[in-house]
Motif scaffolding. Structure first.
Motif, mmCIF file in Angstrom:
data_model
loop_
_atom_site.group_PDB
_atom_site.id
_atom_site.type_symbol
_atom_site.label_atom_id
_atom_site.label_comp_id
_atom_site.label_asym_id
_atom_site.label_seq_id
_atom_site.Cartn_x
_atom_site.Cartn_y
_atom_site.Cartn_z
ATOM 1 N N LYS A 12 -7.362 -9.962 -51.806
ATOM 2 C CA LYS A 12 -7.397 -10.023 -53.212
ATOM 3 C C LYS A 12 -7.361 -11.610 -53.257
ATOM 4 O O LYS A 12 -6.637 -12.434 -52.431
ATOM 5 C CB LYS A 12 -6.122 -9.663 -54.009
ATOM 6 N N TRP A 20 -11.266 -8.020 -59.340
ATOM 7 C CA TRP A 20 -11.138 -6.656 -60.084
ATOM 8 C C TRP A 20 -11.327 -5.427 -58.885
ATOM 9 O O TRP A 20 -10.732 -4.405 -59.000
ATOM 10 C CB TRP A 20 -12.282 -6.543 -61.121
ATOM 11 N N GLY A 21 -12.421 -5.631 -58.014
ATOM 12 C CA GLY A 21 -12.569 -4.931 -57.171
ATOM 13 C C GLY A 21 -11.553 -4.431 -56.247
ATOM 14 O O GLY A 21 -11.284 -3.284 -55.842
ATOM 15 N N THR A 22 -10.817 -5.589 -55.852
ATOM 16 C CA THR A 22 -9.520 -5.116 -54.745
ATOM 17 C C THR A 22 -8.621 -4.434 -55.515
ATOM 18 O O THR A 22 -7.757 -3.693 -55.073
ATOM 19 C CB THR A 22 -9.236 -6.295 -53.956
ATOM 20 N N ARG A 23 -8.115 -5.053 -56.825
ATOM 21 C CA ARG A 23 -7.211 -4.243 -57.528
ATOM 22 C C ARG A 23 -7.528 -2.749 -57.996
ATOM 23 O O ARG A 23 -6.444 -2.087 -57.982
ATOM 24 C CB ARG A 23 -6.774 -5.281 -58.715
ATOM 25 N N SER A 24 -8.770 -2.617 -58.382
ATOM 26 C CA SER A 24 -8.996 -1.081 -58.653
ATOM 27 C C SER A 24 -9.165 -0.308 -57.584
ATOM 28 O O SER A 24 -9.390 0.918 -57.764
ATOM 29 C CB SER A 24 -10.347 -1.378 -59.588
ATOM 30 N N GLY A 25 -9.283 -0.897 -56.559
ATOM 31 C CA GLY A 25 -9.547 0.062 -55.236
ATOM 32 C C GLY A 25 -10.864 0.248 -54.953
ATOM 33 O O GLY A 25 -11.362 0.994 -53.825
ATOM 34 N N TRP A 26 -11.908 -0.319 -55.644
ATOM 35 C CA TRP A 26 -13.300 -0.144 -55.409
ATOM 36 C C TRP A 26 -13.753 -0.914 -54.150
ATOM 37 O O TRP A 26 -14.473 -0.506 -53.263
ATOM 38 C CB TRP A 26 -14.050 -0.521 -56.565
ATOM 39 N N ILE A 27 -12.943 -1.986 -53.866
ATOM 40 C CA ILE A 27 -13.093 -2.626 -52.675
ATOM 41 C C ILE A 27 -11.879 -2.491 -51.600
ATOM 42 O O ILE A 27 -10.901 -2.681 -52.138
ATOM 43 C CB ILE A 27 -13.473 -4.262 -52.694
ATOM 44 N N SER A 28 -12.079 -2.154 -50.438
ATOM 45 C CA SER A 28 -10.681 -1.635 -49.708
ATOM 46 C C SER A 28 -10.034 -2.974 -49.337
ATOM 47 O O SER A 28 -10.746 -3.907 -48.944
ATOM 48 C CB SER A 28 -11.224 -0.874 -48.515
#
Length: 276
Positions: free
Chosen positions: A63, A49-57
């Motif tokens: 991913k 979720w973090g990588t898809r939403s951009g929250w994690i670079s």
């Protein structure tokens, strides 16, 4: 007015005693296998979720789905087995040599005073040395081929196994040894029936640590002069900054560590069933 309270009979007293719960039960370990799986899936879901939403670079963490696709491609191309087979061979040979020698030397140190006096200072001197720093020396001694890799893994596995083994022998309950002597058991029978079974939990715990160190040293050894191997694969992926391949290699090592830990657990349940 007469007292209506009747004294408890012995049977009733025993029944009441049986209803008292054991308040130390919380210290007994219970198997909760599903908890580990839930935690693992939850972490993967958060990373996805973090990588898809951009929250994690994407420059920080790939991913998980892309890493899975990389693993599938490795499997389909056959490269997974080209890298995994030599790594497993090096790990098995090196760890088997180091662990078997470590257990043998550790038992001798625990049983014989002269051997303890001669070898404990030597083990204490070489134990803190970073084994990875000795890799160039092993290359000079054994060559850049498989010999240096086997030697590095064996040496790195040897020292922690020795320390864990003679510590486990020292921690065997001395009252059990004295009991065996009082029953007229021979020295060899005491070692075989009391000392070794009593030390086995500590020895197996030490092997868990030694095998983890063996995996670390395997990667380090394969990063020098190895065409195939998980370490060589990770080194190549890191040089290209290919995070999907890099994390795929790390995941393979993680699964390898889990498999080895599971094998040790099965051995523990087989050899230590007398504790249950």
């Amino acid at each position: 007015m007469s007292d209506t309270t009747m004294p408890h009979t012995p049977t009733e007293a025993r029944a009441e005693a049986r209803t008292v719960s054991f308040r130390g039960g919380g210290f007994a370990p219970q198997r909760k296998r599903w908890v580990g799986g839930v935690v693992f899936v939850l972490l993967i879901a958060i990373a996805e979720w973090g990588t898809r939403s951009g929250w994690i670079s994407a420059l920080t963490l790939p991913k998980p789905s892309d890493v899975l696709e990389t693993l599938i491609e490795l499997h389909q191309s056959g490269l997974l087995y080209k890298h995994l087979s030599p790594s497993l061979s090096r790990l098995v040979v090196g760890a088997a040599l180091g662990a078997s020698l470590g257990v043998g030397v550790g038992v001798l140190i625990g049983l014989f005073s002269y051997i303890r006096a001669g070898l404990v200072p030597l083990v204490a001197a070489i134990f803190p040395i970073p084994k990875i720093a000795l890799l160039p020396l092993f290359v000079i001694w054994f060559g850049i081929d498989e010999g240096s890799k086997y030697a590095l893994i064996a040496f790195g596995t040897f020292t922690p196994t020795v320390v864990a083994t003679y510590g486990a022998v020292d921690n065997v309950d001395r009252s059990l040894i004295r009991m065996g002597q009082s029953f007229g058991l021979s020295w060899l029978s005491i070692v075989r029936k009391i000392v070794l079974p009593g030390a086995m939990p500590g020895i197996l715990s030490g092997l868990r640590i030694s095998l983890a160190i063996a995996i670390i040293l395997l990667v380090a050894a394969e990063m020098l002069g190895a065409e195939y191997g998980i370490g060589a694969y990770i080194l190549e992926a890191g040089a290209l900054y290919d995070l999907e391949r890099l994390f795929a290699g790390v995941l393979i090592l993680s699964v390898l560590g889990v498999v080895l830990s599971t094998v040790i657990g099965l051995i523990e349940r087989h050899l230590l069933d007398w504790r249950s």
